[in-house]
Design a protein around this motif. Structure first.
Motif, PDB file in Angstrom:
ATOM      1  N   LEU A  86      17.746  29.555  49.994  1.00  0.00           N
ATOM      2  CA  LEU A  86      17.994  30.883  49.433  1.00  0.00           C
ATOM      3  C   LEU A  86      16.724  31.727  49.364  1.00  0.00           C
ATOM      4  CD1 LEU A  86      20.402  29.731  46.588  1.00  0.00           C
ATOM      5  CD2 LEU A  86      21.032  31.283  48.455  1.00  0.00           C
ATOM      6  N   LYS A  87      15.614  31.122  49.761  1.00  0.00           N
ATOM      7  CA  LYS A  87      14.306  31.814  49.819  1.00  0.00           C
ATOM      8  C   LYS A  87      13.901  32.338  48.447  1.00  0.00           C
ATOM      9  CE  LYS A  87      15.131  33.128  54.649  1.00  0.00           C
ATOM     10  NZ  LYS A  87      14.556  31.867  55.117  1.00  0.00           N
ATOM     11  N   LEU A  88      14.036  31.478  47.448  1.00  0.00           N
ATOM     12  CA  LEU A  88      13.684  31.833  46.080  1.00  0.00           C
ATOM     13  C   LEU A  88      12.315  31.262  45.733  1.00  0.00           C
ATOM     14  CD1 LEU A  88      17.128  31.093  44.392  1.00  0.00           C
ATOM     15  CD2 LEU A  88      16.234  33.305  45.149  1.00  0.00           C
ATOM     16  N   ARG A  89      11.417  32.123  45.341  1.00  0.00           N
ATOM     17  CA  ARG A  89      10.064  31.680  45.005  1.00  0.00           C
ATOM     18  C   ARG A  89      10.060  30.887  43.700  1.00  0.00           C
ATOM     19  NH1 ARG A  89       5.750  33.577  41.984  1.00  0.00           N
ATOM     20  NH2 ARG A  89       3.696  32.979  42.807  1.00  0.00           N
ATOM     21  N   SER A  90      10.827  31.363  42.709  1.00  0.00           N
ATOM     22  CA  SER A  90      10.950  30.663  41.437  1.00  0.00           C
ATOM     23  C   SER A  90      12.300  31.018  40.830  1.00  0.00           C
ATOM     24  CB  SER A  90       9.815  31.031  40.481  1.00  0.00           C
ATOM     25  OG  SER A  90       9.830  32.417  40.191  1.00  0.00           O
ATOM     26  N   VAL A  91      12.786  30.172  39.925  1.00  0.00           N
ATOM     27  CA  VAL A  91      14.138  30.353  39.388  1.00  0.00           C
ATOM     28  C   VAL A  91      14.173  30.023  37.903  1.00  0.00           C
ATOM     29  CG1 VAL A  91      15.232  29.787  41.594  1.00  0.00           C
ATOM     30  CG2 VAL A  91      14.847  27.970  39.921  1.00  0.00           C
ATOM     31  N   ASN A  92      15.113  30.642  37.211  1.00  0.00           N
ATOM     32  CA  ASN A  92      15.594  30.137  35.935  1.00  0.00           C
ATOM     33  C   ASN A  92      16.735  29.179  36.277  1.00  0.00           C
ATOM     34  OD1 ASN A  92      14.088  31.928  33.973  1.00  0.00           O
ATOM     35  ND2 ASN A  92      15.074  33.459  35.275  1.00  0.00           N
ATOM     36  N   LEU A  93      16.784  28.048  35.610  1.00  0.00           N
ATOM     37  CA  LEU A  93      17.686  26.979  36.028  1.00  0.00           C
ATOM     38  C   LEU A  93      18.476  26.490  34.826  1.00  0.00           C
ATOM     39  CD1 LEU A  93      18.443  25.135  38.416  1.00  0.00           C
ATOM     40  CD2 LEU A  93      16.475  23.706  37.821  1.00  0.00           C
ATOM     41  N   ALA A  94      19.810  26.549  34.916  1.00  0.00           N
ATOM     42  CA  ALA A  94      20.674  26.053  33.846  1.00  0.00           C
ATOM     43  C   ALA A  94      21.692  25.086  34.428  1.00  0.00           C
ATOM     44  CB  ALA A  94      21.384  27.209  33.137  1.00  0.00           C
ATOM     45  N   GLY A  95      21.814  23.921  33.816  1.00  0.00           N
ATOM     46  CA  GLY A  95      22.768  22.928  34.281  1.00  0.00           C
ATOM     47  C   GLY A  95      23.585  22.375  33.133  1.00  0.00           C
ATOM     48  N   HIS A  96      24.822  22.005  33.448  1.00  0.00           N
ATOM     49  CA  HIS A  96      25.714  21.412  32.459  1.00  0.00           C
ATOM     50  C   HIS A  96      26.019  19.970  32.837  1.00  0.00           C
ATOM     51  CE1 HIS A  96      29.766  20.394  30.837  1.00  0.00           C
ATOM     52  NE2 HIS A  96      29.235  20.905  29.745  1.00  0.00           N
ATOM     53  N   SER A  97      25.814  19.024  31.920  1.00  0.00           N
ATOM     54  CA  SER A  97      26.160  17.624  32.114  1.00  0.00           C
ATOM     55  C   SER A  97      25.410  17.034  33.328  1.00  0.00           C
ATOM     56  CB  SER A  97      27.676  17.478  32.231  1.00  0.00           C
ATOM     57  OG  SER A  97      28.080  16.142  32.095  1.00  0.00           O
ATOM     58  N   MET A  98      26.089  16.667  34.407  1.00  0.00           N
ATOM     59  CA  MET A  98      25.383  16.214  35.607  1.00  0.00           C
ATOM     60  C   MET A  98      24.450  17.306  36.110  1.00  0.00           C
ATOM     61  SD  MET A  98      24.685  14.039  37.988  1.00  0.00           S
ATOM     62  CE  MET A  98      24.416  13.740  39.743  1.00  0.00           C
ATOM     63  N   GLY A  99      24.866  18.559  35.995  1.00  0.00           N
ATOM     64  CA  GLY A  99      23.993  19.659  36.385  1.00  0.00           C
ATOM     65  C   GLY A  99      22.725  19.709  35.556  1.00  0.00           C
ATOM     66  N   ALA A 100      22.812  19.284  34.283  1.00  0.00           N
ATOM     67  CA  ALA A 100      21.623  19.215  33.436  1.00  0.00           C
ATOM     68  C   ALA A 100      20.689  18.111  33.904  1.00  0.00           C
ATOM     69  CB  ALA A 100      22.029  18.994  31.982  1.00  0.00           C
ATOM     70  N   LEU A 101      21.248  16.973  34.313  1.00  0.00           N
ATOM     71  CA  LEU A 101      20.411  15.903  34.867  1.00  0.00           C
ATOM     72  C   LEU A 101      19.662  16.388  36.109  1.00  0.00           C
ATOM     73  CD1 LEU A 101      22.442  12.554  34.719  1.00  0.00           C
ATOM     74  CD2 LEU A 101      20.361  13.148  33.478  1.00  0.00           C
ATOM     75  N   ILE A 102      20.370  17.087  36.994  1.00  0.00           N
ATOM     76  CA  ILE A 102      19.730  17.609  38.203  1.00  0.00           C
ATOM     77  C   ILE A 102      18.658  18.625  37.835  1.00  0.00           C
ATOM     78  CG2 ILE A 102      20.117  18.901  40.335  1.00  0.00           C
ATOM     79  CD1 ILE A 102      23.011  17.799  40.306  1.00  0.00           C
ATOM     80  N   SER A 103      18.976  19.508  36.911  1.00  0.00           N
ATOM     81  CA  SER A 103      18.042  20.558  36.519  1.00  0.00           C
ATOM     82  C   SER A 103      16.791  19.990  35.859  1.00  0.00           C
ATOM     83  CB  SER A 103      18.729  21.544  35.573  1.00  0.00           C
ATOM     84  OG  SER A 103      19.826  22.170  36.198  1.00  0.00           O
ATOM     85  N   GLY A 104      16.975  19.025  34.980  1.00  0.00           N
ATOM     86  CA  GLY A 104      15.820  18.394  34.357  1.00  0.00           C
ATOM     87  C   GLY A 104      14.952  17.676  35.370  1.00  0.00           C
ATOM     88  N   GLY A 105      15.581  16.935  36.275  1.00  0.00           N
ATOM     89  CA  GLY A 105      14.830  16.241  37.315  1.00  0.00           C
ATOM     90  C   GLY A 105      14.093  17.200  38.224  1.00  0.00           C
ATOM     91  N   TYR A 106      14.740  18.312  38.561  1.00  0.00           N
ATOM     92  CA  TYR A 106      14.099  19.304  39.431  1.00  0.00           C
ATOM     93  C   TYR A 106      12.881  19.917  38.750  1.00  0.00           C
ATOM     94  CZ  TYR A 106      13.565  23.106  42.758  1.00  0.00           C
ATOM     95  OH  TYR A 106      13.061  23.967  43.701  1.00  0.00           O
ATOM     96  N   THR A 107      12.985  20.165  37.449  1.00  0.00           N
ATOM     97  CA  THR A 107      11.865  20.747  36.717  1.00  0.00           C
ATOM     98  C   THR A 107      10.684  19.789  36.659  1.00  0.00           C
ATOM     99  OG1 THR A 107      13.463  21.998  35.403  1.00  0.00           O
ATOM    100  CG2 THR A 107      11.226  21.886  34.561  1.00  0.00           C
ATOM    101  N   VAL A 108      10.973  18.500  36.517  1.00  0.00           N
ATOM    102  CA  VAL A 108       9.905  17.498  36.542  1.00  0.00           C
ATOM    103  C   VAL A 108       9.240  17.438  37.922  1.00  0.00           C
ATOM    104  CG1 VAL A 108       9.436  15.015  36.410  1.00  0.00           C
ATOM    105  CG2 VAL A 108      10.889  16.105  34.681  1.00  0.00           C
ATOM    106  N   MET A 109      10.042  17.466  38.975  1.00  0.00           N
ATOM    107  CA  MET A 109       9.522  17.279  40.321  1.00  0.00           C
ATOM    108  C   MET A 109       8.937  18.552  40.923  1.00  0.00           C
ATOM    109  SD  MET A 109       9.849  14.122  40.778  1.00  0.00           S
ATOM    110  CE  MET A 109       9.332  14.087  42.500  1.00  0.00           C
ATOM    111  N   HIS A 110       9.441  19.714  40.532  1.00  0.00           N
ATOM    112  CA  HIS A 110       8.996  20.983  41.124  1.00  0.00           C
ATOM    113  C   HIS A 110       8.691  22.007  40.022  1.00  0.00           C
ATOM    114  CE1 HIS A 110      10.169  19.601  45.148  1.00  0.00           C
ATOM    115  NE2 HIS A 110      11.257  19.125  44.580  1.00  0.00           N
ATOM    116  N   PRO A 111       7.728  21.712  39.169  1.00  0.00           N
ATOM    117  CA  PRO A 111       7.460  22.601  38.029  1.00  0.00           C
ATOM    118  C   PRO A 111       7.038  24.003  38.446  1.00  0.00           C
ATOM    119  CG  PRO A 111       5.692  21.002  38.297  1.00  0.00           C
ATOM    120  CD  PRO A 111       6.806  20.556  39.195  1.00  0.00           C
ATOM    121  N   GLU A 112       6.438  24.121  39.614  1.00  0.00           N
ATOM    122  CA  GLU A 112       5.990  25.436  40.082  1.00  0.00           C
ATOM    123  C   GLU A 112       7.146  26.345  40.460  1.00  0.00           C
ATOM    124  OE1 GLU A 112       6.894  23.214  43.750  1.00  0.00           O
ATOM    125  OE2 GLU A 112       5.990  22.696  41.807  1.00  0.00           O
TER     126      GLU A 112
END
Length: 270
Positions: A86-112
């Motif tokens: 999607l060519k996004l330089r940075s994002v606000n990220l919200a996930g629900h349930s499994m989406g929260a697991l993905i979002s938390g993991g993504y924030t750990v792995m790609h904090p920038e």
């Protein structure tokens, strides 16, 4: 709102998503068995100030399934492919349930890449007993057992709002691809501690929100996530269970609005 598809890099196939609004990007990721339409109350409100992109998780809605044996890190890699596609330089990220697991993991792995992260009804470091129970359910689902009433009874109470939301969620669960559901649930069952050690390094504003009566994504889990992160906040909605974004959309939207207005501080990488 029409769904759009985007071809991702191998091995992720295509991702389907709904997009509306302008401004800072806000990516929404639903839970197991749902689809991007489950975020409709949040899409309607948050798109007034943000470019909202609600993704169909792999094997759900119009998105292709991940290869056999995919685990939570594969879903995190899928999200990164979507953000890049999607060519996004940075994002606000919200996930629900499994989406929260993905979002938390993504924030750990790609904090920038993450300006802010919101984890709705997320799971975090289950007890041994809870982990055994959810892994047993995952094994049953992989064998083809699908009891619709069990999750619905766990997710909803008996208020008129709950009953209306339950009817819609039942329709989504009934329509989900069984293979996609089983794959995602297996990753969900094993992923509660995968990125837990990295939460202490999360520097961006983190919102951990859940329902007071959610037996699996408990208030204690939400508080632990928020307290472990550097800039965390907990919101517990009284009298609600797992599908808070549908049973109390006004409160969820208010919490998301406050979170989106929190000054951004994220960890940059070299």
């Amino acid at each position: 709102m029409m769904s759009t598809t985007l071809q991702l890099s191998d091995p992720f196939g295509t991702v389907a998503y709904r997009e509306v609004g302008q401004g800072e990007p806000l990516i929404l990721i639903h839970g197991v068995g749902m689809q991007s339409a489950a975020w409709e109350p949040q899409i309607e409100v948050q798109s007034r100030t943000h470019r909202v992109i609600a993704l169909d998780m792999p094997g759900h809605g119009g998105s292709d399934q991940l290869p056999d044996g995919a685990e939570l890190p594969d879903y995190v890699a899928w999200l990164h492919s979507a953000v890049e596609g999607l060519k996004l330089r940075s994002v606000n990220l919200a996930g629900h349930s499994m989406g929260a697991l993905i979002s938390g993991g993504y924030t750990v792995m790609h904090p920038e890449k993450v300006t802010r992260v919101a984890l709705l009804n997320g799971v975090y470091c289950r007890t041994a007993q809870a982990r055994a129970a959810v892994e047993a359910r995952a094994a049953e689902i992989r064998e083809g057992a699908f009891d619709l009433d069990t999750p619905l009874n766990r997710w909803f109470g008996d208020s008129p709002t709950d009953r209306a939301a339950r009817q819609q969620v039942s329709a989504w669960l009934s329509a989900v691809d069984p293979a996609g559901y089983a794959a995602a649930y297996s990753a969900f069952a094993k992923g509660d501690a995968t990125y837990a050690d990295g939460f202490a390094d999360i520097a961006c504003p983190l919102l951990a929100l859940t329902g007071e009566d959610d037996p699996n994504s408990t208030p204690e889990m939400a508080r632990a996530m928020a307290e472990t992160a550097r800039n965390g906040r907990t919101v517990v909605l009284q009298g609600h269970r797992h599908m808070v974004n549908l049973t109390d959309p006004q409160a969820v939207n208010a919490a998301l609005r406050d979170w989106l207005q929190t000054p951004a501080t994220r960890k940059e990488t070299a």
